[in-house]
Design a protein around this motif. Structure first.
Motif, PDB file in Angstrom:
ATOM      1  N   PRO A 317     -22.948 -16.185 -17.091  1.00 45.05           N
ATOM      2  CA  PRO A 317     -22.656 -15.275 -15.969  1.00 45.05           C
ATOM      3  C   PRO A 317     -23.892 -14.848 -15.175  1.00 45.05           C
ATOM      4  O   PRO A 317     -23.861 -14.834 -13.941  1.00 45.05           O
ATOM      5  CB  PRO A 317     -22.007 -14.074 -16.655  1.00 45.05           C
ATOM      6  CG  PRO A 317     -21.386 -14.645 -17.893  1.00 45.05           C
ATOM      7  CD  PRO A 317     -22.258 -15.788 -18.311  1.00 45.05           C
ATOM      8  N   ALA A 318     -25.001 -14.543 -15.850  1.00 49.58           N
ATOM      9  CA  ALA A 318     -26.187 -14.052 -15.133  1.00 49.58           C
ATOM     10  C   ALA A 318     -26.775 -15.115 -14.207  1.00 49.58           C
ATOM     11  O   ALA A 318     -27.518 -14.792 -13.281  1.00 49.58           O
ATOM     12  CB  ALA A 318     -27.245 -13.588 -16.124  1.00 49.58           C
ATOM     13  N   LEU A 319     -26.440 -16.384 -14.451  1.00 45.62           N
ATOM     14  CA  LEU A 319     -26.948 -17.433 -13.569  1.00 45.62           C
ATOM     15  C   LEU A 319     -25.866 -17.967 -12.635  1.00 45.62           C
ATOM     16  O   LEU A 319     -26.127 -18.796 -11.769  1.00 45.62           O
ATOM     17  CB  LEU A 319     -27.554 -18.567 -14.405  1.00 45.62           C
ATOM     18  CG  LEU A 319     -28.789 -18.130 -15.202  1.00 45.62           C
ATOM     19  CD1 LEU A 319     -29.202 -19.185 -16.199  1.00 45.62           C
ATOM     20  CD2 LEU A 319     -29.947 -17.796 -14.266  1.00 45.62           C
ATOM     21  N   CYS A 320     -24.622 -17.471 -12.830  1.00 44.81           N
ATOM     22  CA  CYS A 320     -23.520 -17.800 -11.905  1.00 44.81           C
ATOM     23  C   CYS A 320     -23.590 -16.887 -10.696  1.00 44.81           C
ATOM     24  O   CYS A 320     -23.269 -17.273  -9.581  1.00 44.81           O
ATOM     25  CB  CYS A 320     -22.173 -17.542 -12.581  1.00 44.81           C
ATOM     26  SG  CYS A 320     -21.439 -18.999 -13.289  1.00 44.81           S
ATOM     27  N   THR A 321     -23.981 -15.625 -10.920  1.00 38.80           N
ATOM     28  CA  THR A 321     -24.110 -14.679  -9.807  1.00 38.80           C
ATOM     29  C   THR A 321     -25.503 -14.850  -9.200  1.00 38.80           C
ATOM     30  O   THR A 321     -26.352 -15.545  -9.754  1.00 38.80           O
ATOM     31  CB  THR A 321     -23.906 -13.236 -10.307  1.00 38.80           C
ATOM     32  OG1 THR A 321     -24.814 -13.009 -11.376  1.00 38.80           O
ATOM     33  CG2 THR A 321     -22.498 -13.019 -10.818  1.00 38.80           C
ATOM     34  N   ASP A 322     -25.722 -14.188  -8.055  1.00 38.24           N
ATOM     35  CA  ASP A 322     -26.973 -14.419  -7.337  1.00 38.24           C
ATOM     36  C   ASP A 322     -28.184 -14.000  -8.164  1.00 38.24           C
ATOM     37  O   ASP A 322     -28.176 -12.934  -8.781  1.00 38.24           O
ATOM     38  CB  ASP A 322     -26.950 -13.649  -6.011  1.00 38.24           C
ATOM     39  CG  ASP A 322     -25.950 -14.264  -5.046  1.00 38.24           C
ATOM     40  OD1 ASP A 322     -25.441 -15.361  -5.352  1.00 38.24           O
ATOM     41  OD2 ASP A 322     -25.688 -13.653  -4.002  1.00 38.24           O
ATOM     42  N   ASN A 323     -29.200 -14.843  -8.155  1.00 40.44           N
ATOM     43  CA  ASN A 323     -30.398 -14.590  -8.957  1.00 40.44           C
ATOM     44  C   ASN A 323     -31.571 -15.377  -8.388  1.00 40.44           C
ATOM     45  O   ASN A 323     -31.386 -16.266  -7.552  1.00 40.44           O
ATOM     46  CB  ASN A 323     -30.125 -14.988 -10.420  1.00 40.44           C
ATOM     47  CG  ASN A 323     -29.881 -16.470 -10.554  1.00 40.44           C
ATOM     48  OD1 ASN A 323     -30.808 -17.260 -10.689  1.00 40.44           O
ATOM     49  ND2 ASN A 323     -28.607 -16.905 -10.476  1.00 40.44           N
ATOM     50  N   GLY A 324     -32.772 -15.041  -8.838  1.00 34.77           N
ATOM     51  CA  GLY A 324     -33.962 -15.715  -8.334  1.00 34.77           C
ATOM     52  C   GLY A 324     -34.236 -17.041  -9.027  1.00 34.77           C
ATOM     53  O   GLY A 324     -34.832 -17.942  -8.439  1.00 34.77           O
ATOM     54  N   ALA A 325     -33.770 -17.171 -10.280  1.00 36.11           N
ATOM     55  CA  ALA A 325     -34.061 -18.396 -11.027  1.00 36.11           C
ATOM     56  C   ALA A 325     -33.446 -19.620 -10.334  1.00 36.11           C
ATOM     57  O   ALA A 325     -34.052 -20.690 -10.297  1.00 36.11           O
ATOM     58  CB  ALA A 325     -33.538 -18.276 -12.459  1.00 36.11           C
ATOM     59  N   MET A 326     -32.244 -19.432  -9.790  1.00 40.29           N
ATOM     60  CA  MET A 326     -31.614 -20.598  -9.131  1.00 40.29           C
ATOM     61  C   MET A 326     -32.393 -21.001  -7.868  1.00 40.29           C
ATOM     62  O   MET A 326     -32.462 -22.182  -7.529  1.00 40.29           O
ATOM     63  CB  MET A 326     -30.140 -20.320  -8.814  1.00 40.29           C
ATOM     64  CG  MET A 326     -29.884 -19.330  -7.717  1.00 40.29           C
ATOM     65  SD  MET A 326     -28.093 -19.116  -7.453  1.00 40.29           S
ATOM     66  CE  MET A 326     -28.080 -18.236  -5.875  1.00 40.29           C
ATOM     67  N   ILE A 327     -33.003 -20.016  -7.206  1.00 35.67           N
ATOM     68  CA  ILE A 327     -33.793 -20.322  -6.000  1.00 35.67           C
ATOM     69  C   ILE A 327     -35.086 -21.030  -6.418  1.00 35.67           C
ATOM     70  O   ILE A 327     -35.490 -22.031  -5.813  1.00 35.67           O
ATOM     71  CB  ILE A 327     -34.127 -19.013  -5.227  1.00 35.67           C
ATOM     72  CG1 ILE A 327     -32.832 -18.238  -4.897  1.00 35.67           C
ATOM     73  CG2 ILE A 327     -34.935 -19.325  -3.966  1.00 35.67           C
ATOM     74  CD1 ILE A 327     -31.812 -18.994  -4.096  1.00 35.67           C
ATOM     75  N   ALA A 328     -35.726 -20.511  -7.473  1.00 35.06           N
ATOM     76  CA  ALA A 328     -36.954 -21.141  -7.971  1.00 35.06           C
ATOM     77  C   ALA A 328     -36.673 -22.572  -8.424  1.00 35.06           C
ATOM     78  O   ALA A 328     -37.451 -23.494  -8.144  1.00 35.06           O
ATOM     79  CB  ALA A 328     -37.515 -20.324  -9.126  1.00 35.06           C
TER      80      ALA A 328
END
Ligand code: KG4
Ligand code: ZN
Length: 367
Positions: A317-328
Motif C-alpha cells: 500500500p505505501a508504494l501504491c499511493t503517491d510517494n517519492g520512491a516511485m519517482i526516484a
C-alpha cells in the motif's frame, strides 16, 4: 551498502521528489547495474488535514503546503539514507500530470539541487512512476498490463517498456477514487472517502440498492463513474433520513457496482492486449493507486486474473499511493537509458503517457 560504496560499484543513487497532488514526498533509491532496486529512504507527508474541511484537494492550499515542508522532507530523506547531495547520481522530480502549483514547487527544488551539485535532472511523468513501481518492489519487467486506480486517475495501460505505453482505457468523467470521495462526502463519511466507504460497506447489504453499471460490454476499456454517483445520490435522497444501516447498504451497493465495472473493463483490456499481441499477451496484471487498497476491488481483480490466467501483482500500500520512491525509481530507470532532461523543462499539468491514444468521448476527460 553506503552511498559512497554505491558510486564505486556502478549503482546509481537517485533522489525523487513528488508534489503533484496532496502528498509532499522525497525518497532515495539505489539501482544496481543489474537493474535491481532498493529503497534507502521514503518520506511522505500527506496533506489530508489541510484539505479535510473542504472535502477535497484545494490547489492553492496544496501548493503552499508543499512550499512549507518540501525542504524538510528532502532533508529527512537524505538523512535517513545516510547520504549527502554529493553522493547522488541524479535528481528526479514529478513534472506532471497534476496540479500546476505543486508541480512547480517540486520541479524548481529538484532543478536547484541538480544545478547546485552538477547532477543530471530527470523530469518524471507521475503515471510512468506508478507504472514502473513493480520493477522496484518485485523486479518485474515489462510487458504487463497496469490498472491505475487513484484519486486523480483511472487508466488501463499496456506497459511495453520504459517510455513505451499504450493506453487501453481511461475514465470519460470522474476518477474512481474521486467517486469514492464524493460518495463519502454525500453520505457524511468524511475525507478521504475511500477507506470510510470501505469500512461502512463491511456492515452493508450490496443487494438492497440497485445501482447502474455503466460501460459494461463496451468495445473500448473505458470507465465512467459520474452516472453511478448521481444514481447513488437519488437513492440516498429517497431513503432519507439515512440510518447507519442504510448508509452501510448504499456503500456496499456502490462498491459492488464499481467492482463489477472494473472487472468488466479489465477483462476487456486483457482481450485488447491479446488482440494487439497475438500469442504473446502479457498475462500479468499490475495494480497501482490508492484505490488498490480496497479489499472488495482486490478480491474482484483476483477473480478476473485467475479466470484469464493472469498473475496479479499489487505493490504494498505505501508504494501504491503517491510517494517519492516511485519517482526516484522512474528516474533511475530513465537515467540508465540516458534519458535525462534539460533544466528548462516546464511543468505539464496534463501529460498523457500515450499521446497517440484517441480521445475518450465524454465530459471532463482526465489525461
Ligand atoms: O493514489 P492516491 O493515494 O492519490 C492520488 O489520487 O494520486 O489515491 C487516493 C485515493 C482517494 O480517492 C482515496 O479515497 C482512495 O484512493 N482510497 C480508497 C481506499 N483507500 C484510499 N478507495 C477505496 N477503498 C480504499 N480502501
Ligand atoms: Zn498517483
Amino acid at each position: 551498502m553506503s552511498p559512497d560504496a554505491a558510486s564505486r560499484t556502478g549503482t546509481s543513487l537517485v533522489l525523487g521528489i513528488e508534489t503533484s497532488c496532496d502528498e509532499t514526498a522525497a525518497a532515495l533509491v539505489a539501482r544496481e547495474a543489474s537493474g535491481k532496486g532498493r529503497i534507502l529512504s521514503n518520506v511522505v507527508r500527506s496533506q489530508w488535514e489541510e484539505h479535510r474541511a473542504y472535502g477535497g484537494v484545494v490547489p492553492e492550499i496544496a501548493a503552499r503546503a508543499h512550499v512549507e515542508c518540501l525542504d524538510q522532507i528532502i532533508t529527512e530523506a537524505m538523512r535517513e539514507a545516510g547520504a549527502g547531495f554529493q553522493d547522488l547520481s541524479a535528481v528526479a522530480a514529478t513534472a506532471g500530470p497534476g496540479l500546476n502549483g505543486g508541480l512547480v514547487v517540486g520541479l524548481v527544488t529538484g532543478k536547484a539541487i541538480a544545478l547546485a551539485h552538477g547532477l543530471p535532472f530527470l523530469a518524471i511523468n507521475h503515471l510512468e512512476a506508478h507504472a514502473l513501481t513493480v520493477g522496484l518492489t518485485e523486479g518485474l519487467a515489462p510487458p504487463y498490463l497496469l490498472l491505475l486506480v487513484s484519486g486523480g486517475h483511472t487508466q488501463i495501460l499496456f506497459v511495453e517498456g520504459v517510455g513505451r505505453y499504450r493506453r487501453l482505457g481511461t475514465t470519460i468523467d470522474d476518477a474512481i477514487g474521486e467517486a469514492f470521495d464524493k460518495t463519502a462526502k454525500l453520505l457524511g463519511l468524511g475525507y478521504p472517502g475511500g477507506p470510510a466507504v470501505e469500512r461502512a460497506a463491511l456492515a452493508g447489504n450490496p443487494g438492497r440498492f440497485d445501482l447502474p453499471r455503466p460501460m459494461l460490454g463496451r468495445r473500448e476499456a473505458h470507465f465512467s463513474f459520474a452516472g453511478l454517483k448521481t444514481a447513488l445520490r437519488h437513492r440516498a435522497e429517497a431513503a432519507a433520513p439515512l440510518s447507519e444501516q442504510t448508509i452501510a447498504d448504499l456503500c456496499a451497493a456502490f462498491e459492488a457496482a464499481v467492482s463489477d465495472q472494473v472487472a468488466d473493463r479489465v477483462g476487456r483490456a486483457m482481450e485488447m492486449a491479446e488482440e494487439g499481441h497475438p500469442g504473446r499477451a502479457p498475462l500479468r496484471l499490475v495494480v497501482a493507486g490508492g484505490v488498490a487498497a480496497n479489499r472488495r476491488l482486490k478480491a474482484t481483480l483476483e477473480a478476473v486474473a485467475a479466470k484469464r490466467g493472469y498473475a496479479l501483482h499489487v505493490p504494498p500500500p505505501a508504494l501504491c499511493t503517491d510517494n517519492g520512491a516511485m519517482i526516484a525509481w522512474a528516474g533511475a530507470e530513465r537515467l540508465a537509458l540516458g534519458l535525462t532532461d534539460p533544466l528548462d523543462f516546464s511543468a505539464r499539468p496534463r501529460w498523457p503517457l500515450d499521446p497517440d491514444a484517441p480521445p475518450a468521448i465524454g465530459a471532463g476527460v482526465k489525461a
